[in-house]
Scaffold this motif. Sequence first.
Motif, mmCIF file in Angstrom:
data_model
loop_
_atom_site.group_PDB
_atom_site.id
_atom_site.type_symbol
_atom_site.label_atom_id
_atom_site.label_comp_id
_atom_site.label_asym_id
_atom_site.label_seq_id
_atom_site.Cartn_x
_atom_site.Cartn_y
_atom_site.Cartn_z
ATOM 1 N N THR A 144 -46.390 89.812 75.743
ATOM 2 C CA THR A 144 -47.461 89.250 75.546
ATOM 3 C C THR A 144 -47.784 88.547 74.222
ATOM 4 N N ALA A 145 -48.555 87.500 74.550
ATOM 5 C CA ALA A 145 -48.510 86.383 73.645
ATOM 6 C C ALA A 145 -50.029 85.887 73.692
ATOM 7 N N LYS A 146 -50.399 85.286 72.600
ATOM 8 C CA LYS A 146 -51.602 84.326 72.513
ATOM 9 C C LYS A 146 -51.262 82.999 72.676
ATOM 10 N N GLU A 147 -52.370 82.231 73.285
ATOM 11 C CA GLU A 147 -52.493 80.803 73.544
ATOM 12 C C GLU A 147 -52.188 80.267 72.369
ATOM 13 N N GLY A 148 -51.194 79.347 72.358
ATOM 14 C CA GLY A 148 -50.901 78.571 70.976
ATOM 15 C C GLY A 148 -49.670 79.181 70.404
ATOM 16 N N ASP A 149 -49.193 80.134 70.412
ATOM 17 C CA ASP A 149 -48.142 80.761 69.933
ATOM 18 C C ASP A 149 -46.695 80.438 70.232
ATOM 19 N N THR A 150 -45.856 80.546 69.652
ATOM 20 C CA THR A 150 -44.360 80.459 69.864
ATOM 21 C C THR A 150 -43.558 81.469 69.940
ATOM 22 N N ILE A 151 -42.799 81.846 71.075
ATOM 23 C CA ILE A 151 -42.123 82.839 71.618
ATOM 24 C C ILE A 151 -40.894 82.698 71.859
ATOM 25 N N GLN A 152 -40.062 83.824 71.848
ATOM 26 C CA GLN A 152 -38.584 83.573 72.224
ATOM 27 C C GLN A 152 -38.322 84.772 73.110
ATOM 28 N N LEU A 153 -37.696 84.441 74.276
ATOM 29 C CA LEU A 153 -37.232 85.377 75.185
ATOM 30 C C LEU A 153 -35.477 85.381 74.931
ATOM 31 N N VAL A 154 -35.126 86.737 74.938
ATOM 32 C CA VAL A 154 -33.774 87.055 74.530
ATOM 33 C C VAL A 154 -33.249 87.849 75.761
ATOM 34 N N CYS A 155 -31.932 87.344 76.055
ATOM 35 C CA CYS A 155 -31.033 88.170 76.998
ATOM 36 C C CYS A 155 -29.693 88.034 76.218
ATOM 37 N N ASN A 156 -29.338 89.248 75.739
ATOM 38 C CA ASN A 156 -28.163 89.387 75.051
ATOM 39 C C ASN A 156 -26.965 89.880 75.951
ATOM 40 N N VAL A 157 -25.978 89.123 76.519
ATOM 41 C CA VAL A 157 -25.153 89.315 77.693
ATOM 42 C C VAL A 157 -23.594 89.365 76.711
ATOM 43 N N THR A 158 -22.968 90.352 77.508
ATOM 44 C CA THR A 158 -21.618 90.554 77.232
ATOM 45 C C THR A 158 -20.688 90.513 78.670
ATOM 46 N N ARG A 188 -42.682 76.775 72.757
ATOM 47 C CA ARG A 188 -43.586 76.559 71.839
ATOM 48 C C ARG A 188 -44.983 76.173 72.201
ATOM 49 N N ASN A 189 -45.821 76.641 71.387
ATOM 50 C CA ASN A 189 -47.449 76.191 71.449
ATOM 51 C C ASN A 189 -47.549 76.777 73.206
ATOM 52 N N ILE A 190 -47.416 77.964 73.355
ATOM 53 C CA ILE A 190 -47.558 78.375 74.824
ATOM 54 C C ILE A 190 -48.955 78.339 75.196
ATOM 55 N N SER A 191 -49.147 78.138 76.640
ATOM 56 C CA SER A 191 -50.543 77.853 77.086
ATOM 57 C C SER A 191 -50.749 79.082 78.428
ATOM 58 N N ARG A 192 -51.752 79.201 78.672
ATOM 59 C CA ARG A 192 -52.234 80.005 79.923
ATOM 60 C C ARG A 192 -51.112 79.588 81.236
ATOM 61 N N TYR A 193 -50.866 78.341 81.140
ATOM 62 C CA TYR A 193 -50.105 77.981 82.318
ATOM 63 C C TYR A 193 -48.607 78.335 82.106
ATOM 64 N N CYS A 194 -48.141 78.900 81.013
ATOM 65 C CA CYS A 194 -46.912 79.258 80.974
ATOM 66 C C CYS A 194 -46.877 80.905 81.130
ATOM 67 N N ASP A 195 -47.819 81.401 81.641
ATOM 68 C CA ASP A 195 -48.170 82.879 82.015
ATOM 69 C C ASP A 195 -47.442 83.106 83.332
ATOM 70 N N ASP A 196 -46.260 83.604 83.285
ATOM 71 C CA ASP A 196 -45.464 83.877 84.536
ATOM 72 C C ASP A 196 -44.350 84.829 84.474
ATOM 73 N N LEU A 197 -43.445 84.947 85.511
ATOM 74 C CA LEU A 197 -42.276 85.794 85.312
ATOM 75 C C LEU A 197 -41.142 84.918 85.148
ATOM 76 N N TYR A 198 -40.365 85.366 84.179
ATOM 77 C CA TYR A 198 -39.122 84.721 83.744
ATOM 78 C C TYR A 198 -37.903 85.428 84.043
ATOM 79 N N ARG A 199 -36.805 84.746 84.407
ATOM 80 C CA ARG A 199 -35.668 85.448 84.576
ATOM 81 C C ARG A 199 -34.273 85.030 83.921
#
Length: 405
Positions: A144-158, A188-199
Amino acid sequence: MIGLLELDFFGLVLGVVTHLPAVRVETLDPSFDVPITNVTAIAGETVTLPCSIKDLQDYKVMWLDHRLKTLTLETRRIIADERITIERPHISDWNLFIHGVELSDAGKYMCQINTVPVKIKYVVLSVHEPPTIIPELSSPRKVTAKEGDTIQLVCNVTGVPTPTVTWYSRNHDNMKVVGYDGMVLQIRNISRYCDDLYRCFANNSVQPSASREITVTVQFPPEIHLTNRKIKQRLGKETILDCKVTANPQVYSAWTKDGIPIQNNEKFKIDLYEEYKNTLILSLKISDIQESDFGAYRCEAQNELGRDYQDTFLYELKPPTPAPSTPRSTKRTTTTIHEYIFTWAPGFIPITPRPDYHSKDRLQTHRLAPIKKPQGKNGQKGCISPMRNNLYVVGLLTTVCLLIR
């Protein structure tokens, strides 16, 4: 005598044999089929490290691992690792089997013969492992993030070899690529249109591949949109006011009039339904409209990030006033008709025949007989002669026709 001869012959033969030159027999040294072999295995499988020897004779065969630790001697296992065995499908084979091979087993192994000098065959073992995503070191499945925030999605893989990571986002039920070859996706600067499912999808050509889905929810303050800002309706009728509320999260939304929230009753009915993601329609139905129902209605919404409202106005729609009728004029137009009276007095018209006119039947000239005046009733004389009446009527009709034209 004979006995002496036999002894002499035996000694002679023995002496000959004893003094013959020695015959040396050449033997072949042990050899390997190939000096080095590369073997690739998938972790968890059983792998065979081949070693085939020709002309081993009485020499001994040993296997050593990449740490120079003796594993086997002849067909005997020296270490306690029960995964290690020697398999000899043919008399020249001294193959080393490793059951349930692990990543730590990878390295250079030696099949060794105890000749002088020692002969060695190298077998290089590579152990591959399919990609694995480590949940403890990766982003949670819901972010969960607020509009305008910068977030990082991490997948640690071996995995071996090192997997490549590709990031996708869902777009109208289709997945589109948003990032290549990286365990971290930064927005960066996440907006409501980035509200989605990421894989994140990890692949190193070793099956099975690995993936992880992360749902990103973007929170933002409410926004109000009214379909109509002004509405007119007649008394006694009904109308509907629609209000579109876009917000995340949807916490509070209402219709108010004069600062008082409107509740469902016989006059007002509020319906709430979802139009699409993060958008609600707040519908207000007003029945049997009276004078007190006209005025401003406010749609408002609020959550922890902000508040918004908009007003719409309900006016009375009055019936149309009929246009004043123009009275028809009762004055009649008259046309002056001039009457003319023509009189004509008949008389005698003498007719003189042409001197050159001759007739066999008539040799005498004739003379018009005088016109007798008609007698009135009982023999009385009339007031107007018939000829005079005829001329009067003809003159009057002719004048009327000319005036009408």
